[in-house]
Design a protein around this motif. Structure first.
Motif, PDB file in Angstrom:
ATOM      1  N   SER B 307       0.829  -1.188   0.000  1.00  0.00           N
ATOM      2  CA  SER B 307       0.000   0.000   0.000  1.00  0.00           C
ATOM      3  C   SER B 307       0.875   1.254   0.000  1.00  0.00           C
ATOM      4  O   SER B 307       0.604   2.221  -0.714  1.00  0.00           O
ATOM      5  CB  SER B 307      -0.904  -0.038   1.220  1.00  0.00           C
ATOM      6  N   THR B 308       1.954   1.198   0.790  1.00  0.00           N
ATOM      7  CA  THR B 308       2.859   2.347   0.815  1.00  0.00           C
ATOM      8  C   THR B 308       3.450   2.594  -0.559  1.00  0.00           C
ATOM      9  O   THR B 308       3.484   3.729  -1.046  1.00  0.00           O
ATOM     10  CB  THR B 308       3.993   2.094   1.815  1.00  0.00           C
ATOM     11  N   ILE B 309       3.921   1.525  -1.188  1.00  0.00           N
ATOM     12  CA  ILE B 309       4.492   1.686  -2.531  1.00  0.00           C
ATOM     13  C   ILE B 309       3.465   2.332  -3.445  1.00  0.00           C
ATOM     14  O   ILE B 309       3.760   3.273  -4.198  1.00  0.00           O
ATOM     15  CB  ILE B 309       4.927   0.323  -3.084  1.00  0.00           C
ATOM     16  N   SER B 310       2.243   1.828  -3.345  1.00  0.00           N
ATOM     17  CA  SER B 310       1.184   2.333  -4.210  1.00  0.00           C
ATOM     18  C   SER B 310       0.922   3.810  -3.959  1.00  0.00           C
ATOM     19  O   SER B 310       0.841   4.621  -4.884  1.00  0.00           O
ATOM     20  CB  SER B 310      -0.066   1.494  -3.952  1.00  0.00           C
ATOM     21  N   GLN B 311       0.832   4.177  -2.672  1.00  0.00           N
ATOM     22  CA  GLN B 311       0.550   5.585  -2.349  1.00  0.00           C
ATOM     23  C   GLN B 311       1.706   6.475  -2.769  1.00  0.00           C
ATOM     24  O   GLN B 311       1.510   7.605  -3.217  1.00  0.00           O
ATOM     25  CB  GLN B 311       0.286   5.744  -0.853  1.00  0.00           C
ATOM     26  N   LEU B 312       2.932   5.980  -2.634  1.00  0.00           N
ATOM     27  CA  LEU B 312       4.075   6.765  -3.100  1.00  0.00           C
ATOM     28  C   LEU B 312       3.983   6.961  -4.598  1.00  0.00           C
ATOM     29  O   LEU B 312       4.333   8.009  -5.127  1.00  0.00           O
ATOM     30  CB  LEU B 312       5.383   6.066  -2.731  1.00  0.00           C
ATOM     31  N   GLY B 313       3.482   5.919  -5.286  1.00  0.00           N
ATOM     32  CA  GLY B 313       3.240   6.052  -6.713  1.00  0.00           C
ATOM     33  C   GLY B 313       2.297   7.197  -6.997  1.00  0.00           C
ATOM     34  O   GLY B 313       2.510   7.982  -7.919  1.00  0.00           O
ATOM     35  N   PHE B 314       1.258   7.306  -6.170  1.00  0.00           N
ATOM     36  CA  PHE B 314       0.331   8.437  -6.317  1.00  0.00           C
ATOM     37  C   PHE B 314       1.076   9.753  -6.261  1.00  0.00           C
ATOM     38  O   PHE B 314       0.889  10.630  -7.115  1.00  0.00           O
ATOM     39  CB  PHE B 314      -0.714   8.407  -5.190  1.00  0.00           C
ATOM     40  N   MET B 315       1.921   9.874  -5.242  1.00  0.00           N
ATOM     41  CA  MET B 315       2.627  11.159  -5.072  1.00  0.00           C
ATOM     42  C   MET B 315       3.542  11.446  -6.261  1.00  0.00           C
ATOM     43  O   MET B 315       3.565  12.555  -6.800  1.00  0.00           O
ATOM     44  CB  MET B 315       3.470  11.154  -3.799  1.00  0.00           C
ATOM     45  N   VAL B 316       4.291  10.419  -6.654  1.00  0.00           N
ATOM     46  CA  VAL B 316       5.224  10.621  -7.759  1.00  0.00           C
ATOM     47  C   VAL B 316       4.457  10.981  -9.018  1.00  0.00           C
ATOM     48  O   VAL B 316       4.832  11.889  -9.770  1.00  0.00           O
ATOM     49  CB  VAL B 316       6.089   9.372  -7.939  1.00  0.00           C
ATOM     50  N   ALA B 317       3.334  10.263  -9.237  1.00  0.00           N
ATOM     51  CA  ALA B 317       2.528  10.573 -10.415  1.00  0.00           C
ATOM     52  C   ALA B 317       2.030  12.005 -10.330  1.00  0.00           C
ATOM     53  O   ALA B 317       2.019  12.739 -11.332  1.00  0.00           O
ATOM     54  CB  ALA B 317       1.359   9.608 -10.503  1.00  0.00           C
ATOM     55  N   ALA B 318       1.628  12.421  -9.120  1.00  0.00           N
ATOM     56  CA  ALA B 318       1.140  13.790  -8.961  1.00  0.00           C
ATOM     57  C   ALA B 318       2.226  14.783  -9.337  1.00  0.00           C
ATOM     58  O   ALA B 318       1.982  15.753 -10.057  1.00  0.00           O
ATOM     59  CB  ALA B 318       0.692  14.018  -7.519  1.00  0.00           C
ATOM     60  N   LEU B 319       3.460  14.521  -8.880  1.00  0.00           N
ATOM     61  CA  LEU B 319       4.556  15.409  -9.254  1.00  0.00           C
ATOM     62  C   LEU B 319       4.729  15.408 -10.758  1.00  0.00           C
ATOM     63  O   LEU B 319       4.996  16.438 -11.372  1.00  0.00           O
ATOM     64  CB  LEU B 319       5.842  14.976  -8.556  1.00  0.00           C
ATOM     65  N   GLY B 320       4.561  14.210 -11.350  1.00  0.00           N
ATOM     66  CA  GLY B 320       4.745  14.099 -12.802  1.00  0.00           C
ATOM     67  C   GLY B 320       3.730  14.899 -13.583  1.00  0.00           C
ATOM     68  O   GLY B 320       4.053  15.436 -14.630  1.00  0.00           O
ATOM     69  N   VAL B 321       2.517  14.988 -13.092  1.00  0.00           N
ATOM     70  CA  VAL B 321       1.521  15.747 -13.861  1.00  0.00           C
ATOM     71  C   VAL B 321       1.485  17.204 -13.439  1.00  0.00           C
ATOM     72  O   VAL B 321       0.608  17.942 -13.856  1.00  0.00           O
ATOM     73  CB  VAL B 321       0.104  15.149 -13.712  1.00  0.00           C
ATOM     74  N   GLY B 322       2.427  17.608 -12.588  1.00  0.00           N
ATOM     75  CA  GLY B 322       2.498  19.025 -12.237  1.00  0.00           C
ATOM     76  C   GLY B 322       1.696  19.384 -11.010  1.00  0.00           C
ATOM     77  O   GLY B 322       1.579  20.545 -10.675  1.00  0.00           O
ATOM     78  N   ALA B 323       1.136  18.380 -10.322  1.00  0.00           N
ATOM     79  CA  ALA B 323       0.346  18.685  -9.129  1.00  0.00           C
ATOM     80  C   ALA B 323       1.271  18.737  -7.922  1.00  0.00           C
ATOM     81  O   ALA B 323       1.234  17.878  -7.040  1.00  0.00           O
ATOM     82  CB  ALA B 323      -0.741  17.636  -8.934  1.00  0.00           C
ATOM     83  N   TYR B 324       2.105  19.759  -7.907  1.00  0.00           N
ATOM     84  CA  TYR B 324       3.145  19.878  -6.876  1.00  0.00           C
ATOM     85  C   TYR B 324       2.526  19.943  -5.493  1.00  0.00           C
ATOM     86  O   TYR B 324       2.853  19.170  -4.595  1.00  0.00           O
ATOM     87  CB  TYR B 324       3.931  21.148  -7.181  1.00  0.00           C
ATOM     88  N   THR B 325       1.578  20.858  -5.325  1.00  0.00           N
ATOM     89  CA  THR B 325       0.958  21.039  -4.016  1.00  0.00           C
ATOM     90  C   THR B 325       0.254  19.766  -3.574  1.00  0.00           C
ATOM     91  O   THR B 325       0.370  19.330  -2.429  1.00  0.00           O
ATOM     92  CB  THR B 325      -0.049  22.189  -4.076  1.00  0.00           C
ATOM     93  N   ALA B 326      -0.485  19.145  -4.510  1.00  0.00           N
ATOM     94  CA  ALA B 326      -1.230  17.946  -4.166  1.00  0.00           C
ATOM     95  C   ALA B 326      -0.278  16.857  -3.708  1.00  0.00           C
ATOM     96  O   ALA B 326      -0.567  16.116  -2.757  1.00  0.00           O
ATOM     97  CB  ALA B 326      -2.032  17.467  -5.370  1.00  0.00           C
ATOM     98  N   ALA B 327       0.881  16.738  -4.366  1.00  0.00           N
ATOM     99  CA  ALA B 327       1.842  15.707  -3.982  1.00  0.00           C
ATOM    100  C   ALA B 327       2.326  15.935  -2.561  1.00  0.00           C
ATOM    101  O   ALA B 327       2.374  15.008  -1.742  1.00  0.00           O
ATOM    102  CB  ALA B 327       3.022  15.701  -4.951  1.00  0.00           C
TER     103      ALA B 327
END
Lengths: 180, 636, 104, 337
Positions: B307-327
């Protein structure tokens, strides 16, 4: 003839006498104390040469530490003979020893001093400049910039000497215990 | 207060050394020292955050080393991002410190554990406030070391030692890439400092291809540290460490460091769309991929690990799409609720002495506090409003939908799976009938020192989502981010989590579909998931066996080809030497023996000089010197 | 301050060195030899300091060199006395004439 | 005053260097007088302090409140027979107290009685102090050895070992002071602390002060570190064989050391002769006498430390503490200096 020069000459004269007593004093304790006195006088010579820092270091290291260690060494190594005249000091020199430890050292010493003094007299040394400079600051900054690596090496050397002295002393102790 | 920011990492650092050196002499073997240092650091962090919100910024550096023109600084800086991270890290670490008093009670290496825990936190805090890449890298590596020590805490078992080695080596693979990236940036930009690098990028000093390569290389570091595909393999194994340590590693410090690095160096990524694309896809893929594995895990900590890996994926993906604050927002909320979940699972494990969920069940009655906070944490993980996870995940999905629909759908799928496996874990652990009678009977809460941190984190996990809009105006890249509401995204998100939770309940609670039947239908997929996509096996075959195979081939080549050549050369040499031998014996030996004989006779005479009397040597030495002097004087 | 001609301290150094040398060559007591060696080192320091005082540009170098000599001397005394003590304990004498293990 | 004298001197037709020599002699004489008066008073004070600590009155008979007791004692000591033990090494036996006294007096060359009132404000003041303190070891060894008495010799050896061990933390704490002031000159050290109580070095250097005070007590052979004179074990240590005037010289030098040590504590850590309202010399006396009193207080309160604990305290506690203090001082100077 200003005060500094007079002071130097007096100090130097006493130092020579005192150093002579280091070699000739019959009791080894006296020789060691003469040595300490010589060190003090040399510190005085340093002051007249404008090296106050070295003078203090000389007193600290040679009088405070080296002489003390030598006194300790004397007391620990020859407790029995320490009060009387050193039996090794004067003995009849015969045969090869007469040359080896009698004639040749005198010749070598006299020749050495003669040659050195002759050289000193011949060389046209520059005249000593007047004025005072703050050698403490000079030494301090040079020691931590230009000479920082020798400085660190000296520290390491002291550490090694410390460890070495301890190891030498302790190891021998153990052997004696095992042996007896 | 902000001028004291440098104390925040220094305090735990000092505590770590103090515990390591003198811990055994203090009451509590050093835990008080660690907790005390962390408390002060936490208070300082809050003060720093308040100052930062008031508009204060702080930077300071000491000269560390000068090498020619190159000046290396130990630099610190505090900006909104760092301030938020400081609070998050200190609060989670403080909770872990307190919780560990109960969990690690009676451990043989209690002192060491606390020392490493403090050092670990200190490294993370140092990483957060360092202002240059080199210094950051130092802390980065220090954390790698601490994670190695914590994962291998129970080193009596070989498996744990292997897990520690694996974590250390796998993250090291990432670090190599990162280090090359740092050096590339330095070579091109001539500085390690973030602000100067950003300025160079802004005035166009960097060639874009160089920047792209550097950014991707730099990203390899976070891939390792934040356990992104394909370097995620160490994280599930890292569960070998004590559970509170897992909470620290996987919630607040180690894995967050990767995400933090990307956020900190966002100026490097922002101008390079290709790099961002890579980041986004790695993150999104990891999110989905890890979630699928989490579906079938039986070990409660393994579920949380994936689950942690998955959630970290969320954050990294967020950074990738430019959602800096959301990440960053998700990093914060995740830190709280994942720390909560790990500590809660620690509480469960402490109570039943097993990690296998199939041996638990019905524990809610026995562990009410743990159960409630677990529900809050699980709700936040799933994203049930109004718990914290909902807000941050929503922001990520929103940004993804606006900028990159493909990523959005991937993340939605991952979110659905998240809901499913979280519900599954919750139900298996806390509800249903007890499956291990003995463990159930002996289960009890771990005392106040363990429940209070859980409650505090529970509150944080519940309410920390409400800071969304102040955070948005506070931590941002480029221009402030404005949260908006999109009914479509909200609808999709709600639909998928309801679907996930419902499906899980249907299977595990109401037994509408038999589990056995599902496994039989999807047997191939189930096996693949169970074997974690064979990635560990692939690594085993490709890298470990591959290396052995290569070695075998090399050995064969060595034996048959090189040896042949060597033997041939040897044979020629022998033939030649046979002829030389004749010559040698006759002529050369004669000369040699003659010389030797002469020396024997000569030394018999000369050794008379070695009297053994030190003073004689000295005398001779001096006479020599005198002779030299005399020559000089007479000659000159 | 310094108005002492360079020849003065150099001569003093030479005489002290000579005395130390004579002692080191003739004494049989190991500790006395050590003392004489210290005397010689001190004589060398006088020379260094004298040069430092006269050649102003070498002031730091000369004094620092003398400092290093002192350091080495301190280390040397510690080690030499440790060795002499071992000698005293094993052989119960410190007569250098009776110590010639290096002899053939 | 110096200018006035200088003018007169010039009027008589003498030069600068001879003037310096004469001024030095005058200042030295003043210091000696100061020390003698202090020692006289301190003996009285020590007896009174010990009396009150033990709940008795102390000397009361000779003079009002026993004020003249010390003078009477001094008279007795001077008129006693001068005994030199047979088998003693006469020259060294006579020299030892003189060397000891010289070492005790020499420290006073650099101690500032006022911001300007220093016999000779050497630019190597701190190193000078550490060098001079080392001299007393030599004197003690001389005294112990020349007495031809095994108690004396043992006392001297103990004392030398103690002094050498405790000199290391002492010098290390002095180094920290030098770092704080950025100078080895005692005048500069006082100047760096003259802006009020907050600028006193004792606050950043609290660790250094503890090290300095403990090592200093050991260095001047005061209780609880007075092992070299432990009557119950070693008769009276290295000065067992001394009596009459020679013993008085040792005694005087020990009190001179106590005053010097207190003055140094005041100078290095408590601003020296600076202070409001009162003239500097008065402040100097107040601070110095405060530390003298503390030393006496310690002497009559604490039991003597055991001989094996003595070395442990020096090497395992004080030297590490001094090194930690040195590191801290470096940090302090870099960050706030």
């Amino acid at each position: 003839m200003d005060a500094t020069r007079i002071a130097f000459i007096v100090l130097a004269a006493v130092a020579v006498v005192s150093a002579f007593r280091v070699v000739t004093a019959p009791k080894i304790m006296h020789a060691a104390l003469w040595l300490g006195f010589t060190f003090m006088l040399v510190a005085g010579v340093f002051v007249t040469l404008g090296a106050e820092f070295l003078a203090a270091a000389q007193v600290l290291v040679y009088v405070g530490a080296v002489t003390t260690i030598i006194l300790f060494g004397i007391m620990l190594s020859q407790a029995a003979e320490v009060r009387s005249r050193d039996p090794l000091q004067r003995e009849r020199l015969e045969g090869a020893a007469f040359w080896r430890r009698g004639v040749l050292p005198v010749l070598a010493t006299v020749a050495f001093v003669a040659i050195m003094v002759t050289v000193y007299m011949r060389v046209p040394w520059p005249a000593p400049p007047g004025g005072v400079i703050d050698t403490v600051r000079l030494i301090g900054s040079a020691l931590f910039t230009t000479y920082v690596i020798p400085f660190e090496l000296a520290a390491v050397l002291l550490l090694i000497a410390l460890v070495g002295a301890i190891v030498l002393a302790v190891r021998d102790d153990n052997k004696e215990e095992q042996g007896s | 207060m902000i001028q004291l920011a440098w104390l925040i990492p220094v305090l735990p650092l000092a505590a770590a050394f103090f515990i390591a050196l003198f811990g055994h002499r203090t009451t509590g073997k050093g835990d008080r020292v660690g907790i005390g240092a962390m408390s002060i650091a936490f208070l300082l962090s809050v003060g720093v955050l308040l100052d930062t919100m008031g508009g204060a910024r702080w930077a300071q550096h000491l000269t560390w080393a000068i090498h020619g023109d190159l000046v290396l600084n130990l630099g610190f800086q505090v900006d909104p991002l760092a301030a938020v991270m400081l609070v998050v890290v200190t609060v989670v670490s403080l909770m872990v410190h307190i919780f560990s008093v109960g969990y690690m009670h009676g451990d043989v290496r209690y002192k060491r554990y606390y020392a490493v825990l403090s050092l670990f936190t200190a490294s993370m805090l140092g990483l957060v406030i360092s202002d240059n890449l080199l210094f950051l890298f130092v802390f980065w590596e220090l954390m790698g070391l601490c994670s190695y020590l914590l994962i291998g805490h129970y080193f009596e078992e070989r498996a744990n030692v292997h897990a520690a080695n694996k974590a250390f080596l796998t993250t090291r693979v990432g670090d190599v890439g990162m280090f090359v990236g740092i050096m590339l940036l330095f070579a091109a930009g001539g500085t390690f400092r973030f602000d100067e690098l950003a300025a160079r990028i802004a005035d166009g000093s960097f060639a874009l291809p160089v920047l792209a390569v550097a950014a991707i290389l730099l990203f390899i570091g976070p891939v390792g540290k934040s356990a992104q595909f394909p370097l995620h393999v160490w994280l599930p194994d890292a569960m070998a460490g004590p559970t509170p340590a897992s909470a620290l590693i996987h919630a607040a410090t180690m894995v967050a460091a990767g995400v933090y690095l990307v956020a900190r160096g966002y100026a490097l990524f922002a101008p390079v769309p290709q790099a961002l694309e890579v980041v986004a896809w790695v993150g999104a893929f990891t999110a989905l991929f890890a979630a699928t594995i989490a579906l079938v895990m039986e070990d409660i900590k393994k579920v949380l690990a994936y689950s942690t890996i998955s959630q970290l994926g969320f954050m990294v993906a967020a950074l990738g799409v430019g959602a800096y604050t959301a990440a960053v927002f998700h990093l914060m909320t995740h830190a709280f609720f994942k720390a909560l979940l790990f500590l809660a699972s620690g509480s469960v494990i402490h109570a039943v002495h097993t990690q296998n969920m199939h041996q638990m069940g019905g524990l809610f009655k026995k562990l009410p506090v743990t159960g409630w906070v677990w529900l809050i944490g699980a709700g936040a993980l799933i994203g049930i409003p109004p718990l914290s996870g909902f807000w941050s995940k929503e922001e990520i999905l929103l940004d993804a939908w606006h900028h990159h629909p493909a990523i959005f759908w991937t993340l939605v799928a991952a979110a659905a799976l998240t809901a499913f496996y979280t519900t599954r874990a919750t139900y298996l652990t806390f509800f249903g009938t007890p499956r291990d009678k003995h463990a159930y009977d002996h289960a009890h809460e771990g005392g106040r020192v363990m429940t209070y941190p859980l409650m505090i984190l529970g509150v944080l996990a519940a309410v920390s989502g409400f800071v969304a809009s102040p955070l948005a105006g506070f931590v941002y890249f480029g221009e402030p981010h404005h949260a908006s509401f999109d009914p479509f995204v909200f609808g999709v998100a709600t639909a998928v989590w309801v679907l996930g939770v419902g499906l899980a309940l249907a299977i595990y609670k109401y037994n509408l579909v038999s589990r056995r039947a599902i496994i039989q239908v999807f047997y191939p997929i189930w096996v693949v998931l169970k074997r974690r996509y064979y990635i560990d096996d692939v690594y085993q075959y490709v890298f470990v066996r591959g290396m052995i195979g290569l070695a075998l081939v090399s050995a064969w080549f060595d034996r048959h080809v090189i040896d042949l050549i060597v033997n041939a050369v040897g044979w020629i040499g022998r033939k030649v030497s046979e002829y030389v031998d004749e010559f040698d014996r006759g002529v050369v030996d004669g000369i040699v023996n003659g010389i030797g004989g002469a020396f024997v006779v000569g030394s018999r005479v000369l050794r008379q000089v070695q009297t053994g009397f030190v003073q004689s040597y000295m005398l001779v030495l001096f006479l020599g010197l005198l002779a030299g002097l005399a020559i000089l004087v007479i000659g000159g | 301050m310094t108005t002492i001609p360079l020849t003065y301290p150099l001569t003093l150094g030479a005489i002290l060195f000579g005395l130390g040398l004579y002692g080191a060559l003739t004494q049989r007591n190991a500790i006395r030899i050590l003392m004489c060696v210290e005397l010689m080192l001190n004589a060398v320091n006088i020379n260094l300091v004298a040069f430092a005082a006269t050649l102003r540009e070498a002031a730091a170098a000369g004094q620092i060199f003398a400092l290093f000599v002192m350091t080495v001397a301190a280390a040397e005394v510690a080690l030499a006395l440790a060795i002499i003590l071992i000698l005293a304990r094993r052989e119960s004498h410190i007569d250098i004439e009776r110590v010639h293990l290096l002899r053939w | 005053m110096t200018e006035l004298l200088w003018g007169a001197w010039q009027g008589w037709g003498f030069g600068q260097s001879s003037f310096n020599v004469v001024m030095g002699l005058i200042k030295g004489l003043l210091v000696c007088v100061f020390l003698a008066v202090n020692a006289l008073f301190l003996v009285y004070m020590e007896r009174k302090v010990s009396g009150y600590i033990q709940g008795r009155l102390g000397p009361m008979r000779v003079g009002p409140k026993g004020l003249l007791q010390t003078a009477a004692d001094a008279l007795k000591l001077v008129t006693k027979e001068d005994i030199i033990p047979s088998g003693a090494d006469v020259a060294v036996f006579i020299l030892a107290p003189l060397v000891f006294f010289a070492a005790a007096t020499a420290i006073w060359v650099v101690i500032p009685f006022g911001p300007q009132d220093i016999v000779q404000d050497l630019n190597i003041g701190l190193i000078y102090i550490s060098a001079v303190t080392g001299l007393s070891v030599l004197a003690i060894l001389m005294a112990g050895w020349s007495s031809n008495n095994k108690w004396s010799l043992l006392g001297a050896m103990r004392s030398a070992a103690q002094l050498v061990s405790y000199e290391i933390p002492l010098v290390l704490s002095l180094v920290a002071i030098g770092m704080m002031a950025g100078s080895l000159r005692l005048g500069d050290i006082v100047a760096a602390q003259q802006s009020g109580v907050t600028s006193w070095f004792v606050f950043p250097q609290i660790l250094g002060f503890i090290v300095f005070f403990t090592a200093g007590l050991a260095e001047i052979n005061r209780a609880p570190f007075d092992l070299p004179e432990a009557e119950s074990e070693l008769v009276a240590g290295y000065n067992t064989e001394y009596s009459g005037f020679r013993w008085a010289v040792f005694f005087l030098a020990e009190y001179a050391n106590l005053v010097a040590f207190s003055a140094l504590a005041a100078t290095f850590f408590f601003g020296g002769p600076t202070g409001p309202f009162l003239p500097p010399f008065v402040w100097f006396l107040i601070k110095t006498y405060f530390f003298i009193f503390v030393a006496m207080w310690i002497r009559w309160t604490l039991p003597r430390i055991r001989v094996d604990h003595l070395m442990n305290l020096g090497w395992y506690v004080l030297i590490p503490l001094a090194l930690i203090n040195l590191g801290w001082t470096g940090l302090y100077v870099v960050l706030w200096g």
